[in-house]
Design a protein around this motif. Structure first.
Motif: not given
Length: 320
Positions: A174-175, A268-270, A311-312, A318-320
């Motif tokens: 996903a990353a 955008e931050r992500l 960390y990843v 944070t998308l959840d």
């Protein structure tokens, strides 16, 4: 008295080049290898002065063939950055001389002033240091160069990411998909581009942390123009690997608390956080070895891989 064995450790042509850039009546008294650098040899040169005192310079020399090929760009960037930062209040070394193409030295080299202080990579006093790091980075991003440096260079692509053994594959895929997207638009800032604890010198009073301060920011070879988010993301992932994922997640908050401005859109931050986080996957062993040499023997390659995975994964949560 001159320690001839130590001085001889500097190659003859480079030694002569350094000597030509000293003040009249000065000479090299001794040299000392500095540890912790990844891309270049670093030496502290003690210079004897006419009044009987001494002053210190630092010699940065690229000797590895891989980095020698890239030295001209990096040393020119660093020289330009050091010249730019003079008088700005950012505690960077002063430029003494540069030979980016090894015209005068055996290898590409840069000579600069020595800054007091030292790096701190342990956990003690970390909360204080994180706040200082954030304030310092805000000050760097406030520099407005008359001529912009080159645009930032992305350090990874979707095809070069190295997924750690045993990692959360779903989170990593996903990353990777996040950085397949085009970069978000951004308001440019002057970037250090390798701002992290290993490149920041501190004065940490032993009696307490009240007087703690940053005395220097070094290694400006990647100075660039780009989004503030990218510098913040780079420091964040280094904090995550050194001290645990929670500190990587904490740093953007500290940066904003210090007055810094990041992208307002969460996606955008992500993008920037993930991009720099994934870049670290390609150099885990390269970055962890100097940390161990500096005393962090607990940071085995496997430990750092596990922290990077955590960390990843936390970023993607944070998308959840």
């Amino acid at each position: 008295m001159i320690n001839h064995n130590e001085v001889a450790a500097v190659r003859p042509l480079t030694l002569a080049w350094v000597s030509r850039h000293l003040k009249v009546g000065e000479w090299i008294v001794k040299t000392e290898a500095l540890h912790g650098g990844i891309t270049a040899e670093m030496r502290r040169l003690t210079i004897g002065t006419r009044d009987g005192g001494t002053r210190d310079l630092v010699l940065r020399t690229f000797v590895d063939p891989f980095y020698v090929e890239r030295a001209e760009d990096g040393l020119n960037r660093e020289a330009d950055a050091l010249a730019l930062l003079t008088g700005t209040g950012v505690p960077a070394p002063g430029l003494a001389a540069v030979d980016p193409t090894a015209e005068h030295c055996e290898y590409p080299s840069l000579l600069m002033t020595h800054l007091e202080g030292r790096t701190f990579l342990d956990d003690e006093g970390l909360e204080t240091r994180v706040a200082l790091l954030a304030r310092q980075l805000v000050a760097i991003h406030a520099v407005r160069p008359a001529e912009r440096p080159r645009e930032y260079v992305a350090l990874t692509t979707a095809g070069t990411v190295v997924i750690p053994k045993g990692a959360d594959a779903a989170a990593w895929y996903a990353a990777i998909n996040v950085i397949r997207r085009p970069p978000p638009r951004y308001e440019g800032r002057f970037l250090h581009r390798d701002f992290q604890p290993g490149n920041v010198l501190f004065d940490m009073p032993p009696a307490g942390l009240a007087g703690a301060r940053i005395t220097g920011v070094v290694d400006w070879a990647a100075a660039s123009w780009g989004p503030a988010d990218l510098d913040v993301a780079h420091c964040s992932v280094n904090l995550a690997l050194l001290h645990g994922p929670a500190w990587g997640l904490r740093f953007p908050e500290a940066y904003e608390e210090a007055g810094g401005v990041l992208a307002t859109d969460a996606n955008e931050r992500l993008y920037w956080q993930v991009r720099d986080g994934l870049a670290s996957s390609e150099e885990v062993q390269q970055v962890s070895q100097p940390w161990r040499e500096a005393g962090r023997t607990d940071l085995t390659t496997r430990t750092v891989e596990e922290r990077l995975d955590a960390y990843v994964t936390a970023l993607m949560d944070t998308l959840d």
